[in-house]
Design a protein around this motif. Sequence first.
Motif, PDB file in Angstrom:
ATOM      1  N   UNK A 144       0.825  -1.218   0.000  1.00 59.14           N
ATOM      2  CA  UNK A 144       0.000   0.000   0.000  1.00 59.14           C
ATOM      3  C   UNK A 144       0.858   1.266   0.000  1.00 59.14           C
ATOM      4  N   UNK A 145       2.078   1.166   0.471  1.00 54.68           N
ATOM      5  CA  UNK A 145       2.997   2.318   0.448  1.00 54.68           C
ATOM      6  C   UNK A 145       3.609   2.524  -0.934  1.00 54.68           C
ATOM      7  N   UNK A 146       3.591   1.461  -1.751  1.00 57.18           N
ATOM      8  CA  UNK A 146       4.228   1.535  -3.074  1.00 57.18           C
ATOM      9  C   UNK A 146       3.435   2.411  -4.037  1.00 57.18           C
ATOM     10  N   UNK A 147       2.115   2.441  -3.861  1.00 53.46           N
ATOM     11  CA  UNK A 147       1.291   3.297  -4.722  1.00 53.46           C
ATOM     12  C   UNK A 147       0.013   3.693  -4.005  1.00 53.46           C
ATOM     13  N   UNK A 148      -0.384   4.973  -4.094  1.00 52.71           N
ATOM     14  CA  UNK A 148      -1.661   5.381  -3.503  1.00 52.71           C
ATOM     15  C   UNK A 148      -2.826   5.152  -4.460  1.00 52.71           C
ATOM     16  N   UNK A 149      -2.545   4.731  -5.696  1.00 53.69           N
ATOM     17  CA  UNK A 149      -3.586   4.651  -6.728  1.00 53.69           C
ATOM     18  C   UNK A 149      -4.200   3.264  -6.871  1.00 53.69           C
ATOM     19  N   UNK A 150      -3.752   2.307  -6.063  1.00 51.59           N
ATOM     20  CA  UNK A 150      -4.337   0.963  -6.101  1.00 51.59           C
ATOM     21  C   UNK A 150      -5.110   0.726  -4.810  1.00 51.59           C
ATOM     22  N   UNK A 151      -6.202  -0.025  -4.908  1.00 53.94           N
ATOM     23  CA  UNK A 151      -6.931  -0.427  -3.707  1.00 53.94           C
ATOM     24  C   UNK A 151      -6.299  -1.724  -3.214  1.00 53.94           C
ATOM     25  N   UNK A 152      -5.708  -1.685  -2.021  1.00 49.50           N
ATOM     26  CA  UNK A 152      -5.007  -2.856  -1.463  1.00 49.50           C
ATOM     27  C   UNK A 152      -5.761  -3.327  -0.224  1.00 49.50           C
ATOM     28  N   UNK A 153      -6.101  -4.627  -0.219  1.00 49.32           N
ATOM     29  CA  UNK A 153      -6.970  -5.170   0.828  1.00 49.32           C
ATOM     30  C   UNK A 153      -6.363  -6.433   1.422  1.00 49.32           C
ATOM     31  N   UNK A 154      -6.424  -6.540   2.744  1.00 53.46           N
ATOM     32  CA  UNK A 154      -6.125  -7.813   3.394  1.00 53.46           C
ATOM     33  C   UNK A 154      -7.365  -8.247   4.155  1.00 53.46           C
ATOM     34  N   UNK A 155      -7.781  -9.500   3.937  1.00 53.90           N
ATOM     35  CA  UNK A 155      -8.943 -10.034   4.642  1.00 53.90           C
ATOM     36  C   UNK A 155      -8.508 -11.146   5.577  1.00 53.90           C
ATOM     37  N   UNK A 156      -8.913 -11.025   6.836  1.00 57.08           N
ATOM     38  CA  UNK A 156      -8.688 -12.113   7.793  1.00 57.08           C
ATOM     39  C   UNK A 156      -9.741 -13.187   7.539  1.00 57.08           C
ATOM     40  N   UNK A 157      -9.357 -14.445   7.754  1.00 56.61           N
ATOM     41  CA  UNK A 157     -10.356 -15.500   7.576  1.00 56.61           C
ATOM     42  C   UNK A 157     -11.479 -15.316   8.596  1.00 56.61           C
ATOM     43  N   UNK A 158     -11.109 -15.033   9.821  1.00 56.00           N
ATOM     44  CA  UNK A 158     -12.047 -14.583  10.853  1.00 56.00           C
ATOM     45  C   UNK A 158     -11.416 -13.340  11.465  1.00 56.00           C
ATOM     46  N   UNK A 159     -12.274 -12.380  11.858  1.00 58.55           N
ATOM     47  CA  UNK A 159     -11.773 -11.062  12.245  1.00 58.55           C
ATOM     48  C   UNK A 159     -10.684 -11.058  13.293  1.00 58.55           C
ATOM     49  N   UNK A 160     -10.818 -11.929  14.317  1.00 58.29           N
ATOM     50  CA  UNK A 160      -9.820 -11.859  15.387  1.00 58.29           C
ATOM     51  C   UNK A 160      -8.510 -12.555  15.031  1.00 58.29           C
ATOM     52  N   UNK A 161      -8.414 -13.105  13.794  1.00 57.25           N
ATOM     53  CA  UNK A 161      -7.128 -13.665  13.368  1.00 57.25           C
ATOM     54  C   UNK A 161      -6.083 -12.571  13.137  1.00 57.25           C
TER      55      UNK A 161
END
Length: 322
Positions: A144-161
């Motif tokens: 996400x620091x490499x470019x502000x023009x891409x949408x970068x997402x991380x999804x946890x399998x379950x939230x508290x992971x």
Amino acid sequence: AWRKLKKTVDPKDFEKSPETGIDPKTFDLIIDKLMELPQGFTPLSKVNRLMKSNKKMLSEGQLDWAFGELLAYGSILLEQKDVRISGQDVKRGTFSHRHAVVFDAKTFTEHNRLSALAPDQGTFRIYNSLLSEFGVLGFEYGYSLATPDALVIWEAQFGDFYNGAQTIVDQYLVAAESKWQRMSGLVLLLPHGYEGQGPEHSSARLERFLQACAEFNMTVANVTQPANFFHLLRRQLERPFRKPLVVMSPKSLLRHPQCVSAPEDFTGNTAFQELIDDPTVSTKAKAAKIKKLLLCTGKIYFDLMDYKTAHQREDVAIVRLE
């Protein structure tokens, strides 16, 4: 690219969300492409059933959570920006709602549903990751620091992971703008809610993220409408600055019959709603009857609204803080 953006902790910059509605033609194009499979492609029977139920839903003018999410990605790709998502089981989604990538039942060939919207679109990258949350979230934060023009997402399998990546959250996501003046638009999708699966598969610790909020360092959201989720994701790249976004993703609302949006909620002069008023209090006469105001977030709204309807409580208004 970063120099074109501004850094801000000015409250005025957060009072109103920019308009993020899309053109109706763009909306139709993305929906058509999502519902299209390559010639000779044999989807798994479960995906076949999903496609049929999606067609029925569309014919009734309703879009569920998965549609809202995939529409956001598709619209960003058509603006020639990239979308990148990683995490455990993200191609199908932990609760089998996303199906961004489907597989041929006979040949096991992958079909990326968002990679053929237009010849000059952005790139849609989606990766099922290994089980090291610390390593994966650290990598995506760096991305996400490499470019502000891409949408970068991380999804946890379950939230508290995400607790396996707590250091990344505390030292970088929450604090980097203050410590090193580095912005990040990284999105965390944290499935949240007590729908079975045991004690470590339930709460994404909403309260802990709220405690880490200070000086407009990040957005924490608990959204109740597919269209509002669509606008929230689009807002990440629409604002003239970048802030991390933490979403308490629903579980039960992924298929809840009332958690749907109409096509017009995605198009035209529409935007993310920070607050959603009670839709049943639509006239001055109805408003005059209100004696109690309930503020809530997330799935509890649907439980409260069911109770209000069943008991005909016209003296109560339920407002959602998204």
